[in-house]
Motif scaffolding. Structure first.
Motif, short mmCIF file in Angstrom:
data_model
loop_
_atom_site.label_atom_id
_atom_site.label_comp_id
_atom_site.label_asym_id
_atom_site.label_seq_id
_atom_site.Cartn_x
_atom_site.Cartn_y
_atom_site.Cartn_z
N VAL A 130 95.40 32.72 7.91
CA VAL A 130 95.18 31.33 7.50
C VAL A 130 96.00 30.98 6.27
O VAL A 130 96.66 29.93 6.22
N GLN A 131 95.96 31.83 5.25
CA GLN A 131 96.65 31.51 3.99
C GLN A 131 98.18 31.53 4.15
O GLN A 131 98.88 30.70 3.55
N LEU A 132 98.70 32.45 4.93
CA LEU A 132 100.15 32.47 5.16
C LEU A 132 100.59 31.21 5.88
O LEU A 132 101.66 30.65 5.58
N ASN A 133 99.81 30.73 6.82
CA ASN A 133 100.15 29.52 7.56
C ASN A 133 100.23 28.31 6.64
O ASN A 133 101.16 27.50 6.72
N THR A 145 96.36 16.41 8.95
CA THR A 145 95.55 16.65 10.14
C THR A 145 94.83 17.99 10.05
O THR A 145 93.63 18.08 10.30
N TYR A 146 95.57 19.03 9.70
CA TYR A 146 94.96 20.35 9.55
C TYR A 146 93.92 20.34 8.44
O TYR A 146 92.78 20.80 8.63
N GLN A 147 94.27 19.80 7.29
CA GLN A 147 93.39 19.85 6.13
C GLN A 147 92.10 19.07 6.37
O GLN A 147 91.00 19.52 6.00
N LEU A 148 92.22 17.90 6.99
CA LEU A 148 91.05 17.06 7.23
C LEU A 148 90.07 17.74 8.18
O LEU A 148 88.87 17.87 7.89
N PHE A 149 90.54 18.15 9.35
CA PHE A 149 89.65 18.75 10.34
C PHE A 149 89.10 20.10 9.84
O PHE A 149 87.95 20.43 10.11
N ASN A 150 89.91 20.86 9.15
CA ASN A 150 89.44 22.13 8.62
C ASN A 150 88.30 21.91 7.63
O ASN A 150 87.31 22.65 7.63
N GLY A 208 87.87 32.13 16.63
CA GLY A 208 88.79 31.51 15.69
C GLY A 208 90.18 32.11 15.77
O GLY A 208 91.19 31.40 15.76
N PHE A 209 90.26 33.44 15.84
CA PHE A 209 91.56 34.11 16.00
C PHE A 209 92.25 33.64 17.27
O PHE A 209 93.46 33.35 17.28
N LEU A 210 91.49 33.56 18.36
CA LEU A 210 92.07 33.20 19.64
C LEU A 210 92.62 31.77 19.62
O LEU A 210 93.76 31.52 20.05
N VAL A 211 91.83 30.83 19.11
CA VAL A 211 92.25 29.42 19.07
C VAL A 211 93.46 29.25 18.15
O VAL A 211 94.45 28.58 18.50
N PHE A 212 93.40 29.84 16.97
CA PHE A 212 94.49 29.69 16.00
C PHE A 212 95.79 30.29 16.55
O PHE A 212 96.87 29.71 16.42
N THR A 213 95.68 31.47 17.15
CA THR A 213 96.87 32.16 17.67
C THR A 213 97.49 31.38 18.82
O THR A 213 98.72 31.20 18.87
N ALA A 214 96.65 30.91 19.75
CA ALA A 214 97.16 30.16 20.90
C ALA A 214 97.84 28.87 20.45
O ALA A 214 98.91 28.52 20.95
N ALA A 215 97.22 28.15 19.51
CA ALA A 215 97.81 26.91 19.02
C ALA A 215 99.15 27.18 18.34
O ALA A 215 100.12 26.42 18.52
N VAL A 220 95.18 20.09 15.02
CA VAL A 220 93.73 20.00 15.04
C VAL A 220 93.13 21.31 15.56
O VAL A 220 92.15 21.83 15.00
N LEU A 221 93.70 21.85 16.62
CA LEU A 221 93.22 23.13 17.16
C LEU A 221 93.41 24.26 16.14
O LEU A 221 92.55 25.13 16.00
N GLN A 222 94.55 24.24 15.47
CA GLN A 222 94.76 25.23 14.41
C GLN A 222 93.68 25.12 13.34
O GLN A 222 93.15 26.13 12.86
N ALA A 223 93.35 23.89 12.97
CA ALA A 223 92.32 23.66 11.95
C ALA A 223 90.98 24.20 12.40
O ALA A 223 90.23 24.80 11.60
N ALA A 224 90.65 24.00 13.69
CA ALA A 224 89.39 24.51 14.21
C ALA A 224 89.36 26.04 14.17
O ALA A 224 88.37 26.64 13.75
N GLY A 225 90.46 26.66 14.59
CA GLY A 225 90.53 28.12 14.53
C GLY A 225 90.44 28.63 13.11
O GLY A 225 89.72 29.60 12.82
N GLY A 226 91.15 27.98 12.18
CA GLY A 226 91.11 28.38 10.78
C GLY A 226 89.72 28.22 10.18
O GLY A 226 89.26 29.07 9.40
N ALA A 227 89.02 27.14 10.55
CA ALA A 227 87.66 26.93 10.04
C ALA A 227 86.71 28.02 10.54
O ALA A 227 85.85 28.50 9.80
N LEU A 228 86.84 28.41 11.81
CA LEU A 228 86.01 29.49 12.35
C LEU A 228 86.24 30.79 11.60
O LEU A 228 85.31 31.56 11.34
N ILE A 229 87.50 31.05 11.24
CA ILE A 229 87.83 32.30 10.52
C ILE A 229 87.28 32.26 9.11
O ILE A 229 86.58 33.18 8.66
N ILE A 230 87.60 31.21 8.35
CA ILE A 230 87.21 31.13 6.94
C ILE A 230 85.70 31.05 6.78
O ILE A 230 85.12 31.65 5.88
#
Length: 481
Positions: free
Chosen positions: A25-28, A56-61, A84-91, A109-119
């Motif tokens: 997440v942080q590298l992204n 978009t990422y920041q808001l949804f996350n 979260g890993f699966l969604v973020f990686t696929a996006a 938005v999908l990346q944000a959802a995956g990142g939120a699940l991870i964090i």
């Protein structure tokens, strides 16, 4: 071995998994800050779309962090963490094949959802896995990994965008994601389903999302399309109408997304407000400095990434120092001192930023902002977590993360808007494309003034944070109400 009983060995096993999530997440985040001009150029994005590639990422996350915190209690942290890993990686994989900016925003938005699940689940997984007497070691190492990722993110983004192309700014997430999924499935023990499932505050999440979206929409679009434009007025209307409704709903519902009663605890309330203001003051420094050097000096993303290293170096040095001093000095003093250091760096940027400013001076300024933030975060987080009952610390950690993300979102939107608002329409996209060196000196001066206004806004937020931090009073550890 019963994995429901914390053990040191299993704790470090879980830490090895969560480290991959934090790095992902942080590298992204850091890599895109530096590579943004390359991404904007590929998608031929206009000024508004360019801002929303970040927002978009920041808001949804931000909004999803609290929602997913409740979901993890219902469905299990292991399952949602791996999801979260699966969604973020696929996006991340799909983004590299896109050529349409609208599709990019959907995938963000999908990346944000995956990142939120991870964090959301990282700290909880570590807390569950480590014995109480070793928990601080696990959490401090988690902070160290996060700081290292923040240091490497801009460098990785600059290197990849310059040598391999903008697609690899997203594709390099894929190996981390695959490793996280595989290792997580092996290392994380299955969890028992909870016997009690607290209802989800659906209306609260909806009101929070729409009101926050309204603020971001109005602030980000105002400098691009004009403050009287319909889209800006709609944004303000959403914020003004739904913000109070959200507060009223949270006070009345039996299972609130945010327990507003906690804000009656003065140290907790003031520490959270200070965290929000600090996030506003520090979060966009890397982005603005990277854009400044790419636009005005026409540096490559890699060269620009090297110019922002002092920010994270300052954080890495300050965080452990602040942790050691926390044993002798109260959080109120240490956190306030960190905010003062951040303010000193912003003062340099506000008053001395120019076309001919030497890099060593910029380096000192952004080192101060990074050092101040690193010095602030550890004692302030401790102040938040110790000032509320232990039974509420899961929700409290989610609120803290959400407020810090809100500061990041508003800082990004406000800073970019202040710069764009100071430019004529024909130049509004120049700051995203790195083409400012090709315009007249008079327009360059207006561009630099916009940057100074942005840093001044961060400085005002820091001054407010200093007063708020001092007002927190003495923190007392609370285990029960």
């Amino acid at each position: 071995m019963d994995r429901d009983i914390p053990s040191l060995r299993y704790g470090w096993l879980v830490f090895s998994v969560t480290s991959l999530g934090v790095m992902l997440v942080q590298l992204n985040i850091g890599s895109l800050y530096v590579a943004l001009p390359a991404v904007v150029a590929h998608f031929h994005a206009g000024p508004a779309a360019s801002i929303w590639i970040l927002l978009t990422y920041q808001l949804f996350n931000t909004v999803l962090i609290l929602l997913f915190g409740k979901f993890s209690d219902i469905f299990g942290r292991r399952q949602l963490y791996l999801a979260g890993f699966l969604v973020f990686t696929a996006a991340s994989l799909v983004i590299g094949f896109l050529d349409n900016v609208a599709s990019l925003l959907v995938l963000r938005v999908l990346q944000a959802a995956g990142g939120a699940l991870i964090i959301t689940n990282t700290t909880a997984l570590i807390t569950d896995a480590f014995p109480r007497e070793h928990l601080q070691s696990g959490l401090s190492m988690n902070v160290l990994v996060s700081s290292a990722a923040q240091l490497l993110g801009p460098i990785a983004g600059g290197l990849l965008a310059t040598l391999a192309g903008w697609q690899w700014v997203f594709w390099f997430n894929v190996p981390f994601g695959i490793a996280g999924i595989v290792w997580g499935m092996v290392a994380l023990a299955p969890q028992r389903k909870p016997s009690y499932r607290e209802p989800i505050d659906g209306w609260g999440n909806l009101f929070a999302f729409l009101s926050l979206s309204g603020i971001i929409l109005a602030v980000s679009e105002g400098g691009i399309v004009g403050w009287g434009a319909p889209v800006v007025l709609v944004g303000w209307a959403l914020a003004v109408v739904l913000g109070p409704i959200f507060i009223l709903h949270e006070r009345r519902t039996a299972h609130p997304m945010v327990d507003l009663a906690l804000f009656n605890i003065r140290p907790y309330a003031m520490a959270n407000v200070a965290a929000f203001l600090n996030a506003m003051a520090r979060s966009t420094v890397v982005l603005l400095v990277a854009l400044f050097y790419q636009s005005l000096y026409h540096l490559s993303p890699l060269q620009a990434s090297l110019r922002v290293i002092p920010v994270t170096v300052g954080m890495v040095i300050a965080a452990p120092l602040s942790g050691r001093l926390a044993r002798r000095y109260p959080a109120r003093i240490l956190s306030t001192a960190g905010l003062v250091a951040t303010m000193l760096g912003l003062i340099i940027l506000v008053f001395l930023l120019s076309l001919n400013i030497p890099f060593w001076l910029v380096g000192i300024a952004i080192f101060c902002t990074g050092f101040g933030s690193g010095f602030f975060l550890t004692p302030n987080t401790s102040s938040i977590m110790l000032s509320i009952p232990a039974s509420h610390r899961g929700m409290v950690n989610g609120i803290r993360s959400m407020l810090q993300n809100m500061g990041l979102v508003l800082s990004t939107a406000l800073s970019l808007t202040l710069i764009a608002n100071n430019l004529p329409p024909r130049l509004k996209n120049a700051m995203f494309l790195g083409t400012v060196t090709r315009i007249p000196l008079t327009d360059i001066a207006r561009f630099i003034d916009g940057y100074r206004y942005a840093f001044a806004a961060m400085g005002i937020a820091t001054v407010l944070g200093i007063f708020t931090s001092l007002m927190r009073g003495k923190v007392q550890s609370r285990s029960t109400f």
